[in-house]
Design a protein around this motif. Structure first.
Motif, PDB file in Angstrom:
ATOM      1  N   LEU A  88     -24.066  90.811   3.653  1.00 37.78           N
ATOM      2  CA  LEU A  88     -22.937  91.556   4.192  1.00 37.78           C
ATOM      3  C   LEU A  88     -22.670  91.159   5.630  1.00 37.78           C
ATOM      4  O   LEU A  88     -21.522  90.899   6.027  1.00 37.78           O
ATOM      5  CB  LEU A  88     -23.223  93.058   4.091  1.00 37.78           C
ATOM      6  N   GLN A 103     -20.110  88.078   3.654  1.00 39.10           N
ATOM      7  CA  GLN A 103     -19.792  88.150   2.224  1.00 39.10           C
ATOM      8  C   GLN A 103     -19.225  89.523   1.872  1.00 39.10           C
ATOM      9  O   GLN A 103     -19.663  90.547   2.393  1.00 39.10           O
ATOM     10  CB  GLN A 103     -21.053  87.872   1.403  1.00 39.10           C
ATOM     11  N   GLN A 104     -18.244  89.546   0.990  1.00 43.08           N
ATOM     12  CA  GLN A 104     -17.683  90.795   0.502  1.00 43.08           C
ATOM     13  C   GLN A 104     -18.676  91.486  -0.433  1.00 43.08           C
ATOM     14  O   GLN A 104     -19.426  90.828  -1.152  1.00 43.08           O
ATOM     15  CB  GLN A 104     -16.380  90.539  -0.254  1.00 43.08           C
ATOM     16  N   GLU A 123     -20.351  93.120  -3.585  1.00 38.44           N
ATOM     17  CA  GLU A 123     -20.191  92.917  -5.020  1.00 38.44           C
ATOM     18  C   GLU A 123     -20.372  94.240  -5.748  1.00 38.44           C
ATOM     19  O   GLU A 123     -20.995  95.175  -5.239  1.00 38.44           O
ATOM     20  CB  GLU A 123     -21.207  91.888  -5.516  1.00 38.44           C
ATOM     21  N   PRO A 142     -19.765  95.342   9.618  1.00 39.82           N
ATOM     22  CA  PRO A 142     -18.583  94.738   8.974  1.00 39.82           C
ATOM     23  C   PRO A 142     -17.442  95.730   8.842  1.00 39.82           C
ATOM     24  O   PRO A 142     -17.657  96.940   8.683  1.00 39.82           O
ATOM     25  CB  PRO A 142     -19.118  94.310   7.600  1.00 39.82           C
ATOM     26  N   THR A 163     -13.545  97.590   4.194  1.00 44.79           N
ATOM     27  CA  THR A 163     -12.903  96.707   3.229  1.00 44.79           C
ATOM     28  C   THR A 163     -12.359  97.535   2.073  1.00 44.79           C
ATOM     29  O   THR A 163     -12.775  98.683   1.871  1.00 44.79           O
ATOM     30  CB  THR A 163     -13.891  95.649   2.712  1.00 44.79           C
ATOM     31  N   ARG A 164     -11.477  96.941   1.324  1.00 47.98           N
ATOM     32  CA  ARG A 164     -10.873  97.615   0.170  1.00 47.98           C
ATOM     33  C   ARG A 164     -11.091  96.750  -1.067  1.00 47.98           C
ATOM     34  O   ARG A 164     -10.762  95.565  -1.071  1.00 47.98           O
ATOM     35  CB  ARG A 164      -9.382  97.863   0.396  1.00 47.98           C
ATOM     36  N   LEU A 165     -11.659  97.385  -2.078  1.00 41.14           N
ATOM     37  CA  LEU A 165     -11.953  96.704  -3.328  1.00 41.14           C
ATOM     38  C   LEU A 165     -10.960  97.137  -4.395  1.00 41.14           C
ATOM     39  O   LEU A 165     -10.446  98.265  -4.355  1.00 41.14           O
ATOM     40  CB  LEU A 165     -13.378  97.024  -3.782  1.00 41.14           C
TER      41      LEU A 165
END
Length: 1007
Positions: free
Chosen positions: A37, A41-42, A44, A682, A685-687
């Motif tokens: 992270l 890296q995004q 998972e 980080p 983020t949006r998944l």
């Protein structure tokens, strides 16, 4: 005056059903996942394996144990994931400008020696037992540090001070040495034309740089200048001596100018004087009556000529009609805090200039209340003046003043004591002090005692043994907690910044860095370089782990760590090689670096003055002055300036020794200097909203998410509307298209061949449309398709939420009524002409006002315009009347003529041609924002012509300064109540109204 204004927003029609889950889910990730992270890296989907907790507030109220966490929450069609790292490690960089050295401690301040530290996930940083640090020798890189213990892992950014390549900085360092200047001269000569052209092209600086600083340095005078007194009376004679050398320290024999001037540079005289063979300039002059008193005046010795003041040296003295005090008084308290039931004792004494007690001194004492911090009865009367007394001071020594206990009310007070002293000579002096008076309660005192911190509890001044809780907080605001027993003593932990002790209601904090004025570290380094030896001492009364390095310009002589109260280093050495000491340590959670240079100065003289400690008035004594060189040999023929000042001048008589500068040795080459900070977490983020999240978060309970996967591909939901009686005669609907679990953009909606929706309007109307009760035909325009739906049944008093899954609607029995036809991705000519005839454009800006525009009770638009011009609003029927209204201002009704922009003023409209839907222009479709289901059209009751009534409270204006004889009233409101105002009532009538935060009413008249 306080205005209480109620905000009038748009009505609940635009709210609709919830489009997000109100719960946030906390997942813990592994150390390896955290590494990925922080590497960019995004996350998972497999990382959401360990659910820790859920909460429904905006913030998590609990403290998480050390680890790395992801906070997941469903918002619209995405999963918002934010990250949080929790660790208890405190890391400090110990800079010696040569190596990378780190110290690690846990939250309680205990050093961690078994951590695994990696630089950029690759290079390990080993622990060095000799220096008790994690160390990489001669390090020059910045990057990411990963610090891992058996239970935790933390990430930090390591940043260096110098980014230039090491070889470039080594070349620059060498080129500034004596030999390097000559060796690198050819290279610098070749580089000069290149730098000159580069500077000229980039900065337009084509002139040659002049070495003005060097010429200025050569003109400057060195030496010192002194006078015989710090301040003078009218008629006094000023005696001045100056020792003058050139910039290299050679005795100057050329004439110099002496300038006497005052404020703003006004010159009174200028004399040209010639130094004697020893470089002395001696001059004296009498101060005349023409000079203004109570001013500072200046003397300056400078080279002859104009504008030479910047190359000289000077001093200032005070000119005033002063009278030196012949007496001095002391006024002290026996201790800083007194308790109810014990004597409050103050001490006073007056002495003459010979330090004998005055036989005729008197004193007037006034005790005043500065503040009342706590009350111990329901109603307490606290006088401004607690006590006044007058007494004669004891002629045989210190006077002990006992304050009567009866003067203190039942409150905790901060007391100001004012003492006014007089004697038979008419001299008057004023002294003041403050003390605290407390009722019976527990008090905790914290202090440093050598290397230890000591906490003691007191009850009315007597030592008390009791249980307490200790909180240790480091510089990263990480806290550890443990139960302790008071009195408590432990060695100060360098990484701890704040100690807090809590015993019942008593609590006391000790901020290490904030207490340095009273409890300094005491770490000091001394040294001496003689002709054949080097002596270095480091004082360390707190027993702090100190990392030291002793080196010459070319090698390290000794390095290590010491906690000894006194560290000593001694070595025989010959020549003039300088020695450098670097020592650093952590104190209060902050690292500190100190540097010392010890070099022999062949021309340095040491002066020792031998004189009696005490001298009686009128006594003549001999004063011996011995001057030695750097080898300890006596030096004959020294040019000395000696003087003495009476102690009656006080601080003004403390002469500062002239600053004599010496050429210092070059410091060793500095490889780099590092700083460390926690690596930024980080970004949020949006998944994408995957089907598995429906089970994890129970999203099927919300219609917003249930409609993303309608059963058999089609969903018809009818809701009964009872919010307003107007709705009982309206049949409303809202069509939705989904594909792959995501809503598809809809640009145009027709109901029974009538345009009811265009996505590119600016007023953001409710996503709800009016049809007719019974069967209806709907046409929905997307970017590539036109979807026609026949036989849609609408009912008055109800709203239909119609959802069609474009991938699966064929499974539904309703599929026979649904047909798709392809269309172009841009507006067709027919659509542009249709929109031109149905969309209204507003040019006028009514900023932050509530605007209304309607054509019928079923077609109402309400919006706040802000700063946007040419608002697109609609659709409306062309060549029919429209009504525009600004709340609280005006209302106009006019004929809507399509194809124009409207500038609407009170009682008039101006029309300007609009070419937005010109047949020659292409109009690309812009994806609209997501809509909420459950919205309803506006109703006539939402039209508000007038502004809401403003309410206010006429607060009183009150004088904050009390007049003598008037009182103050202080009250403490209940903690479980909220106040709008404080009202002072007299004889059943309102006298004054105060702000609700006001808890003290001042300047009350006595009754």
């Amino acid at each position: 005056m306080l205005w209480l204004v109620g905000h009038c927003g748009l009505s609940a029609q635009t709210e609709g059903f919830p489009a997000e889950n109100d719960r946030t889910y906390i997942y813990r990730i592994s150390h390896d996942e955290a590494r990925k992270l922080y590497a960019g890296q995004q996350p998972e989907d497999t990382w959401f394996h360990t659910l820790v907790d859920t909460f429904s507030n905006n913030y998590y109220p609990e403290s998480l144990p050390p680890g790395h966490y992801m906070f997941a929450r469903a918002q619209w069609e995405q999963i918002e994931v934010r990250f949080q790292s929790v660790h208890t490690l405190s890391v400090e960089v110990l800079n010696n400008k040569r190596d990378l050295r780190l110290q690690v401690a846990d939250s309680s301040g205990v050093a961690v020696t078994d951590a695994r530290i990696l630089f950029d996930q690759k290079k390990p940083i080993p622990f060095d037992p000799k220096t008790q640090t994690y160390r990489l020798k001669k390090w020059n890189k910045s990057g990411t540090l990963t610090i891992e213990t058996p239970d935790e892992i933390a990430f930090f950014d390591l940043r260096r001070k110098y980014d230039k390549p090491l070889i470039v900085r080594r070349y620059q360092y060498f080129s500034r040495s004596k030999a390097g200047r000559w060796i690198t001269l050819p290279f610098r000569a070749l580089a000069f034309p290149v730098r000159y052209v580069y500077r000229g092209v980039k900065y337009r600086q084509w002139h040659l740089r002049k070495r003005a600083r060097k010429r200025k340095q050569k003109r400057a005078l060195k030496g010192y200048i002194v006078t015989n007194q710090p301040k003078y009376l009218p008629g006094d004679t000023v005696k001045m001596k100056a020792f003058v050398t050139d910039y290299k320290g050679r005795i100057r024999r050329d004439p110099v100018n002496l300038v006497f001037y005052g404020r703003r540079g006004k010159s009174f005289f200028e004399r040209t004087l010639t130094p004697d063979k020893a470089g002395n300039v001696i001059f004296e002059f009498r101060l005349g009556d023409s000079l203004r008193l109570d001013q500072n005046y200046f003397l300056r010795v400078q080279p002859p000529g104009k504008n030479q003041s910047g190359y000289g040296m000077g001093l200032s003295f005070r000119y005033e009609d002063y009278e030196l005090d012949k007496t001095r008084y002391t006024f002290e308290r026996e201790k800083a805090v007194f308790y109810a039931g014990e004597q409050v004792v103050l001490l006073a004494e007056g002495k003459d200039k010979n330090n004998f007690t005055l036989p005729d001194a008197e004193m007037r004492l006034i005790l005043k209340t500065e503040s009342a911090t706590k009350f111990h009865e329901k109603e307490v009367l606290v006088p401004d003046t607690l006590w006044t007394t007058r007494l004669a001071l004891n002629p045989d020594g210190e006077t002990r003043i006992v304050v009567p206990d009866s003067i203190f009310p039942a409150a905790d007070l901060e007391v100001l004591a004012m003492a006014y002293f007089t004697n038979s000579a008419g001299e008057k002096h004023t002294k003041s002090l403050r003390f605290t008076y407390l009722q019976k309660q527990i008090e905790i005192k914290i202090a440093l005692d050598g290397p230890d911190i000591v906490a003691t509890a007191f009850l009315n001044g007597d030592t008390l043994e009791t249980d307490a809780v200790l909180h240790r907080t480091n510089a990263q605001n990480l806290r550890s907690t443990m139960p302790v027993r008071l009195p408590f003593r432990e060695k100060v932990r360098p990484f701890v910044q704040t100690y807090q002790f809590i015993a019942g209601e008593a609590r006391q904090s000790f901020y290490i860095l904030g207490e340095e004025a009273r409890f300094p570290t005491g770490v000091r380094a001394f040294g001496r370089r003689t002709a054949d030896s080097i002596f270095i001492q480091i004082q360390n009364p707190r027993g702090i782990p100190i990392h030291y390095s002793i080196q010459t310009p070319h090698r390290i002589v000794e390095e290590g760590t010491t906690e000894a109260p006194l560290f000593m280093f001694q070595k025989k050495t010959l020549g003039t090689v300088p020695y450098f000491l670097k020592y650093d340590y952590v104190w209060g959670g902050k690292s500190r670096l100190e540097e010392k240079t010890f070099q022999p100065y062949k021309k340095l003289l040491s002066v020792e003055v031998r004189q009696p400690q005490n001298i009686s008035p009128g006594e003549t004594v001999a004063v011996q002055i011995e001057v030695t060189d750097y080898k300890g040999r006596k030096v004959p023929g020294v040019n000395l300036t000696a003087g003495a000042i009476t102690s009656e001048f006080g601080r003004e008589g403390n002469y500062k020794a002239p600053q004599v500068s010496y050429k210092r040795a070059r410091l060793p080459f500095e490889i780099n200097h590092f700083n460390l900070r926690a690596k930024p977490v980080p970004r949020t983020t949006r998944l994408p909203l995957q089907p598995q999240w429906y089970d994890r978060m129970g999203l099927d309970s919300l219609f917003f998410y249930r409609m993303r996967h309608p059963e058999n591909g089609v969903l018809f939901r009818y809701d009964t509307i009872v919010r307003d009686t107007f709705y009982k005669d309206l049949a409303q609907f809202a069509p939705w298209l989904v594909k792959g679990g995501l809503a598809q953009p809809i640009y145009l909606i027709y109901c029974n061949n009538k345009l009811v929706y265009w996505s590119d309007v600016d007023d953001d109307p409710p996503y709800s449309f009016v049809g007719r009760a019974g069967w209806n035909t709907l046409l929905i325009r997307t970017q590539e398709w036109e979807i026609k739906v026949d036989s849609v049944w609408l009912k008055n008093g109800h709203k239909l939420e119609m959802v069609i899954d474009l991938d699966h609607y064929g499974k539904s029995p309703r599929s026979k009524n649904i047909r798709q036809a392809r269309t172009q991705p841009e507006l067709t000519a027919f659509e542009k002409n249709l929109l031109k005839n149905h969309i209204f454009f507003l040019r006028t800006v009514y900023q932050n006002a509530r605007n209304h525009l309607w054509q019928s009770p079923e077609n109402i638009h309400i919006f706040y315009q802000k700063n946007l011009r040419n608002l697109a609003i609609g659709p409306f029927e062309g060549f029919n009347n429209l009504t525009f209204m600004v709340q609280g201002s005006f209302q106009n009704t006019f004929l809507f003529e399509p194809g124009f922009q409207y500038d609407i003023l009170k009682n008039r409209e101006r029309l300007y041609e609009d070419t937005r839907f010109s047949p020659k222009k292409s109009y690309k479709l812009r994806p609209p924002s997501l809509k909420r289901p459950g919205q309803l059209v506006y109703v006539p009751s939402d039209i508000r012509p007038t502004l809401p009534e403003k309410r206010f409270i006429p607060f009183s204006r009150w004088r904050h300064q009390s007049k003598p004889g008037n009182g103050r009233y202080r009250f403490l409101p209940p903690k479980d109540s909220a106040f709008m105002a404080v009202v002072l009532v007299e004889n059943d009538s309102v006298w004054h109204i105060f702000q609700p935060q006001n808890q003290t009413i001042k300047n009350l008249l006595p009754k």
